[in-house]
Scaffold this motif. Structure first.
Motif, PDB file in Angstrom:
ATOM      1  N   LYS A 166       0.817  -1.214   0.000  1.00  0.00           N
ATOM      2  CA  LYS A 166       0.000   0.000   0.000  1.00  0.00           C
ATOM      3  C   LYS A 166       0.854   1.269   0.000  1.00  0.00           C
ATOM      4  O   LYS A 166       0.539   2.244  -0.687  1.00  0.00           O
ATOM      5  CB  LYS A 166      -0.972   0.000   1.168  1.00  0.00           C
TER       6      LYS A 166
ATOM      7  N   TRP B  92       2.330   1.612  -3.534  1.00  0.00           N
ATOM      8  CA  TRP B  92       1.332   2.119  -4.491  1.00  0.00           C
ATOM      9  C   TRP B  92       1.165   3.639  -4.300  1.00  0.00           C
ATOM     10  O   TRP B  92       1.097   4.380  -5.276  1.00  0.00           O
ATOM     11  CB  TRP B  92      -0.007   1.430  -4.338  1.00  0.00           C
TER      12      TRP B  92
ATOM     13  N   GLY C 168      -1.915  -0.859  -8.366  1.00  0.00           N
ATOM     14  CA  GLY C 168      -2.131  -2.096  -7.626  1.00  0.00           C
ATOM     15  C   GLY C 168      -1.288  -3.208  -8.198  1.00  0.00           C
ATOM     16  O   GLY C 168      -0.648  -3.056  -9.231  1.00  0.00           O
TER      17      GLY C 168
ATOM     18  N   ASP D 152      -7.714  -2.415  -8.878  1.00  0.00           N
ATOM     19  CA  ASP D 152      -7.992  -2.460  -7.441  1.00  0.00           C
ATOM     20  C   ASP D 152      -8.249  -3.877  -6.923  1.00  0.00           C
ATOM     21  O   ASP D 152      -8.124  -4.133  -5.727  1.00  0.00           O
ATOM     22  CB  ASP D 152      -9.183  -1.563  -7.085  1.00  0.00           C
TER      23      ASP D 152
END
Length: 140
Positions: A30, A33, A51, A116
């Motif tokens: 995360k 990204w 992603g 996603d």
């Protein structure tokens, strides 16, 4: 760029870690990204979605008119690999090449949803199967 210049270029990039090794730590995904999104903003672009999984990344970018498809990905890969090395203290490299596809306005939402849901998607399909299908879809 002139005051009346308007550009709408959406590019879906896909690229892998060197030798498709599982070298992106799950606990850093995360943050990675988000970091990639920040790189694109610094280059006057916008990351619409970022992603992936431990061995590859998808980036969907609204490309600015001032940078080429190749230059954008070169800067994203160089800066993100340096960031990952700093975070982990380990050697990290992206593969040399990449795939890049233009995406029309009507496919924007579907592309964002697809990126996603990468982790779920790859429970059913390998990265090789996925890339082969995308290449065929784009006539490559």
């Amino acid at each position: 760029m002139g005051a009346h210049t308007r550009v709408s270029v959406r590019i879906h990039y896909i690229f892998s870690t060197k030798d498709r090794q599982s070298t992106i730590p799950a606990e850093l995904e995360k943050r990675l990204w988000a970091y990639i999104g920040g790189i694109t903003r610094k280059l006057d672009g916008a990351a619409l979605a970022v992603g992936g999984v431990e061995d590859h990344v998808h980036i969907f970018i609204l490309l600015p008119p001032t940078i080429s498809v190749a230059e954008m990905i070169q800067k994203v890969k160089a800066n993100s690999s340096r960031w990952l090395r700093e975070q982990t203290g380990k050697r990290f490299e992206w593969q040399e090449g990449y795939a890049a596809f233009s995406v029309g306005m009507s496919q924007t939402e579907a592309t964002i949803k697809y990126i996603d849901s990468q982790r779920e998607h790859h429970r059913r399909k390998s990265v090789n199967q996925e890339l082969r299908a995308i290449l065929q879809k784009h006539g490559l």
